[in-house]
Scaffold this active site. Structure first.
Site, PDB file in Angstrom:
ATOM      1  N   SER A  45       0.837  -1.205   0.000  1.00  0.00           N
ATOM      2  CA  SER A  45       0.000   0.000   0.000  1.00  0.00           C
ATOM      3  C   SER A  45       0.871   1.253   0.000  1.00  0.00           C
ATOM      4  CB  SER A  45      -0.946  -0.013   1.200  1.00  0.00           C
ATOM      5  OG  SER A  45      -0.219  -0.053   2.393  1.00  0.00           O
ATOM      6  N   CYS A  46       0.248   2.371  -0.258  1.00  0.00           N
ATOM      7  CA  CYS A  46       0.923   3.667  -0.332  1.00  0.00           C
ATOM      8  C   CYS A  46       1.834   3.867   0.886  1.00  0.00           C
ATOM      9  CB  CYS A  46      -0.127   4.766  -0.373  1.00  0.00           C
ATOM     10  SG  CYS A  46       0.522   6.431  -0.235  1.00  0.00           S
ATOM     11  N   PRO A  47       3.105   4.194   0.757  1.00  0.00           N
ATOM     12  CA  PRO A  47       3.802   4.628  -0.464  1.00  0.00           C
ATOM     13  C   PRO A  47       4.661   3.536  -1.098  1.00  0.00           C
ATOM     14  CG  PRO A  47       5.123   5.199   1.419  1.00  0.00           C
ATOM     15  CD  PRO A  47       3.953   4.409   1.948  1.00  0.00           C
TER      16      PRO A  47
END
Lengths: 81, 392
Positions: A17-19
């Site tokens: 997931s982000c980042p």
């Protein structure tokens, strides 16, 4: 002197997931050279806008950006280093 | 017969794991290149507040008495034959191996950075370097400070933001903020890499007049003029460059050769924490390829998962992170997420800052497992809510 061969690098950030995906893209970019192609696989929807912004800022064009069954594939040509 | 468990690395993860294994069932050895244990989060306060808190302790005294402690450097790990070779010429055999060798700074990747680090210090390498940085900040009388991370891999992802905010606080307290320019640079699209946390962080940077340069992939530094240049040719001139250096894994040769990923981290199953392709080896902490923050909390939780697995229980790592982020001014927040629950912003508060500072005092006890029941309750209570995958 021969020119180093162009590399097609696959960066698999699926499940991250982000980042995570942009971290992986940034690290692949550091290892790349002009003419190389980076193909980024991700499942985080945030990668679409991040990759576009990254491409605009670094001057390395997105050759294709496709999404299918939750998998996003961004193909980037390294033109500026 | 007791199972021989060899743990590479005497950091948080290795120490917690060693102390968690039952000596009646396991013959535990920790192999570490140093006999000293550094409380790494303390470097931030040594560098930006001049803290003289004791950050280093004797690793032997942190390990339970039954644990064998060997100070030597692992150089070759053969996962197929199940042995580890050391710089001292020993070959150590094991039944189960746990790699917890962490990551280290590698300034040589950025031309000019080694010189800058030697001159002005940094807050990710050592106590000595952090104190050098404090001397420079303490003597700073105005000008431009540029602070940021060299590459996208960073031990303790909140630390670059913490550094710039504590620098801002120091300058304000000393009445030097008006004559100072603070520049924050990052290879990411936004000041805080995880978008949800950035919603908290970016307005704070704006309110404090901190200039932000995003997508700044540091390529080189001119150590004479302190000019930072990105891969794309963008430059930042400054008087005091504070650079979070690049990080790499331990310089160990693995058999098979594809054990490490392209960044030099051990390819690790995200849930079981087994080294990919091996039935007898695990990896924990910063040394792994896990897509989580490189932090002490992660190493702690992963050590507990491996301890349970080795003890014959079903255990999986959920990707939990829980990193405190000091926002200066006596306020902090936590960056909490997991594989199934992307980071959720938590409102900054004084209480969270108190908790961060209290943990610094409790750290040494936590290595012995004394606080495990309290940690278990705390992590359950602060479990981030599971949302749609990839919603971060």
């Amino acid at each position: 002197m021969s020119t180093p061969a162009v590399q097609h690098t696959l960066v698999d950030s699926r499940g991250s997931s982000c980042p995570g995906p942009i971290t992986d893209l940034s690290m692949a970019y550091r290892r790349s050279k002009v003419g190389d192609v980076i193909e980024l696989w991700a499942t985080d929807p945030g990668v679409t806008s991040d990759a576009r912004a990254w491409s605009d800022r670094t001057g390395n064009p997105i050759l294709s950006l496709e999404e299918s069954d939750g998998k996003i594939v961004v193909v980037i040509e390294i033109q500026r280093r | 017969m007791r199972q021989r468990v060899l743990i590479l690395g005497g950091g948080s993860g290795g120490t917690i794991l060693a102390n968690s294994l039952d000596p009646r069932r396991f013959d535990v050895t920790v192999l570490s290149e140093s006999d000293q244990h550094l409380f790494q989060p303390g470097l931030l306060y040594a560098a930006f507040q001049g803290s003289r808190a004791r950050l280093v302790r004797d690793e032997r005294r942190l390990l339970a008495r039954h644990v064998h402690f060997v100070v030597d450097t692992a150089t070759v790990v053969d996962l197929e034959q199940q042995w580890v070779e050391t710089a001292g010429g020993e070959r150590m055999r094991y039944d189960a191996l746990v790699v917890g060798t962490g990551i280290r700074t590698d300034p040589g990747q950025i031309p000019g950075l080694a010189e800058i680090g030697a001159r002005v210090g940094d807050y990710h390498s050592s106590v000595a370097r952090a104190r050098t940085l404090w001397e420079h900040l303490d003597g700073f009388r105005g000008g431009t400070i540029a602070l940021g991370q060299a590459t996208a891999i960073c031990k303790c992802p909140p630390s670059p933001i913490e550094g710039i905010l504590l620098a801002d606080e120091l300058l304000r307290r000393r009445g030097l903020r008006e004559q100072s320019r603070l520049v924050f640079f990052t290879p990411y699209p936004r000041p805080y890499p995880a978008e949800p946390m950035n919603r908290i962080v970016e307005p704070i940077l704006e309110a404090r007049g901190i200039e932000v340069h995003t997508f700044f992939d540091l390529d080189r530094i001119d150590p004479e003029g302190a000019t930072l240049t990105s891969i794309e040719g963008e430059t930042i001139d400054c008087d005091l460059p504070i650079v979070v250096p690049p990080f790499v894994g331990a310089p160990i040769t693995y058999v098979p050769g594809d054990t490490l990923d392209e960044n030099g981290f051990v390819r690790t199953d995200q849930r079981t924490l087994r080294v990919l392709g091996s039935d007898t080896a695990f990896a924990i902490g910063d040394a792994t390829s896990l897509p989580t923050s490189k932090s002490g909390v992660g190493a702690h939780l992963e050590a507990k998962v491996v301890a349970r697995t080795l003890s014959g229980h079903q255990a999986n790592f959920g990707g939990r992170t829980h990193c405190p982020l000091d926002l200066a001014g006596g306020r902090a927040t936590f960056v909490a997420g997991s594989y199934d629950a992307p980071v959720v912003p938590a409102p900054p508060s004084r209480l969270k800052h108190l908790m961060k500072m209290a943990f610094a005092r409790l750290y040494w006890l936590s290595l012995r497992g004394v606080l495990d029941p309290a940690f278990d309750v705390y992590f359950r209570l602060t479990e981030p809510p599971v949302t749609a995958p990839g919603a971060g």
